[in-house]
Design a protein around this motif. Sequence first.
Motif, short mmCIF file in Angstrom:
data_model
loop_
_atom_site.label_atom_id
_atom_site.label_comp_id
_atom_site.label_asym_id
_atom_site.label_seq_id
_atom_site.Cartn_x
_atom_site.Cartn_y
_atom_site.Cartn_z
N TRP A 108 0.84 -1.19 0.00
CA TRP A 108 0.00 0.00 0.00
C TRP A 108 0.88 1.25 0.00
O TRP A 108 1.84 1.35 0.75
CB TRP A 108 -0.90 0.01 1.22
CG TRP A 108 -2.12 -0.84 1.05
CD1 TRP A 108 -2.32 -2.10 1.53
CD2 TRP A 108 -3.32 -0.48 0.35
NE1 TRP A 108 -3.57 -2.57 1.17
CE2 TRP A 108 -4.20 -1.59 0.45
CE3 TRP A 108 -3.73 0.66 -0.34
CZ2 TRP A 108 -5.46 -1.58 -0.13
CZ3 TRP A 108 -4.99 0.67 -0.93
CH2 TRP A 108 -5.85 -0.44 -0.81
N SER A 109 0.51 2.20 -0.87
CA SER A 109 1.24 3.46 -0.98
C SER A 109 0.25 4.61 -1.09
O SER A 109 -0.88 4.46 -1.56
CB SER A 109 2.14 3.46 -2.22
OG SER A 109 3.14 2.46 -2.12
N ARG A 110 0.70 5.77 -0.64
CA ARG A 110 -0.06 7.01 -0.84
C ARG A 110 0.57 7.74 -2.01
O ARG A 110 1.76 8.05 -2.00
CB ARG A 110 -0.01 7.87 0.41
CG ARG A 110 -0.75 9.20 0.25
CD ARG A 110 -0.56 10.09 1.45
NE ARG A 110 -1.19 11.40 1.24
CZ ARG A 110 -1.04 12.43 2.06
NH1 ARG A 110 -0.26 12.31 3.14
NH2 ARG A 110 -1.64 13.57 1.81
N LEU A 111 -0.22 8.02 -3.04
CA LEU A 111 0.24 8.73 -4.23
C LEU A 111 -0.28 10.17 -4.16
O LEU A 111 -1.50 10.40 -4.17
CB LEU A 111 -0.27 8.04 -5.50
CG LEU A 111 0.06 6.55 -5.64
CD1 LEU A 111 -0.51 6.00 -6.93
CD2 LEU A 111 1.56 6.31 -5.57
N TYR A 112 0.65 11.09 -4.07
CA TYR A 112 0.30 12.50 -3.92
C TYR A 112 0.88 13.24 -5.12
O TYR A 112 2.11 13.32 -5.29
CB TYR A 112 0.86 13.05 -2.61
CG TYR A 112 0.41 14.45 -2.28
CD1 TYR A 112 -0.91 14.70 -1.94
CD2 TYR A 112 1.31 15.51 -2.32
CE1 TYR A 112 -1.34 16.00 -1.63
CE2 TYR A 112 0.90 16.80 -2.00
CZ TYR A 112 -0.44 17.04 -1.66
OH TYR A 112 -0.84 18.31 -1.37
N ILE A 113 0.00 13.80 -5.97
CA ILE A 113 0.43 14.45 -7.22
C ILE A 113 -0.15 15.86 -7.25
O ILE A 113 -1.35 16.05 -7.05
CB ILE A 113 -0.05 13.65 -8.45
CG1 ILE A 113 0.25 12.15 -8.28
CG2 ILE A 113 0.60 14.16 -9.72
CD1 ILE A 113 -0.34 11.27 -9.36
N VAL A 114 0.72 16.86 -7.52
CA VAL A 114 0.28 18.26 -7.52
C VAL A 114 0.74 18.94 -8.81
O VAL A 114 1.77 18.58 -9.39
CB VAL A 114 0.85 19.02 -6.30
CG1 VAL A 114 0.30 18.44 -5.01
CG2 VAL A 114 2.38 18.98 -6.31
N LYS A 137 -1.78 0.44 7.01
CA LYS A 137 -2.87 -0.39 6.49
C LYS A 137 -2.99 -1.70 7.28
O LYS A 137 -4.09 -2.17 7.57
CB LYS A 137 -2.65 -0.69 5.01
CG LYS A 137 -2.95 0.48 4.09
CD LYS A 137 -4.45 0.75 4.07
CE LYS A 137 -4.82 1.80 3.05
NZ LYS A 137 -6.28 2.05 2.99
N GLU A 138 -1.85 -2.29 7.60
CA GLU A 138 -1.88 -3.53 8.39
C GLU A 138 -2.45 -3.27 9.77
O GLU A 138 -3.22 -4.07 10.31
CB GLU A 138 -0.48 -4.11 8.48
CG GLU A 138 0.04 -4.68 7.15
CD GLU A 138 1.47 -5.13 7.24
OE1 GLU A 138 2.17 -4.73 8.21
OE2 GLU A 138 1.91 -5.89 6.35
#
Length: 356
Positions: A108-114, A137-138
Amino acid sequence: MMRDAIITKDVPDQGMPCKAEVCAKALVDGLAQAVWETDARGIVVSDCPAWRRHTGQSLAELLDHGWIAALHPDERRGVRRRWRTAVARGRKLDIEARLQTEGGGYRWSRLYIVPLRAGDDGIGKWVGMSIDIMARKEAEQILRQSEARLRVLVSDLQHRVRNMAMVVRSVFSRTIRDERPIEDIAEHFRGRLDSLARTQVMLAQHQEGPVDLENLIRDELLGAGVQDGPLLSIGGPDVGLTPVQTELLALAFHELTTNALKYGALRAPGGRLEIVWSMNADADGREDTLLDFKWTEHGVPAIPVRPAYRGFGMDLITDALPHRLGAETHIEFLGGGVHCSISLPLSEQGGAASAA
């Protein structure tokens, strides 16, 4: 692609790095798995070594919208739709998705795009960063599982409380039915409540599994002050009981124990109590699910006389056990003491007992 997509302002000495920029780089490097950029249309047009190292994608696989293929198949369509919407509206995108790793599998990853604005206030390019959130997440999954188990336990507790209230009410009404002195009524009711309390403690200690029959018997005898000795014989194979079987059989053992202490083998000098059980076997020699239990008293010097009235114990053994547990029971008051046999189908009682 560029590893470090950071907006900076002009400084007097172009040869010296801006301290704010250096700090920002260090912060991003410490947090992110990878930083990447696209053109103003949201299309990857150059390399991003950090992304490829993390996902195992080749440069050809990464370019254009190929980076989306590094996401879990269940999430690619949704991420692609949200990404196109963000690009069309010029708004940042902050999503959580499973991202493949070079060694295989997904994390699981957080993808932050601006979007980064150009001089004319239009979008010059997009910069994105991915942060590993697998540990969170776990932890959330463990929390959800714990909450689900708690809901089950609370529901079970509520059922137990309602059931116990019904049992106590039934025991009380049956105890006071007989025309006896109030002192006798109080003594019998107190003893039955103590037995129910011990049973609930045992059930609480065995929430994840059945209650052992021998432990149940010994717990009832110890509660009445009966210790192991040459005049007490207990033996049989391991047998696990459901909660309902445990509650009803514990009351039955309490009644038999109380009678033996007052009138039978546990009172008479030289009296002896034998408690045995076995499991029937079918023609192939395998264990069946039928429990044969026998309570036999010896050495009671009395003429065999059946009680003048049917008390709570008799009703429990001859009526309640057959009705609630599907058991076959037989009790005799013979010269030498009480003989009680209980034939109990174990496997069929899980559903039937719960529905009772």
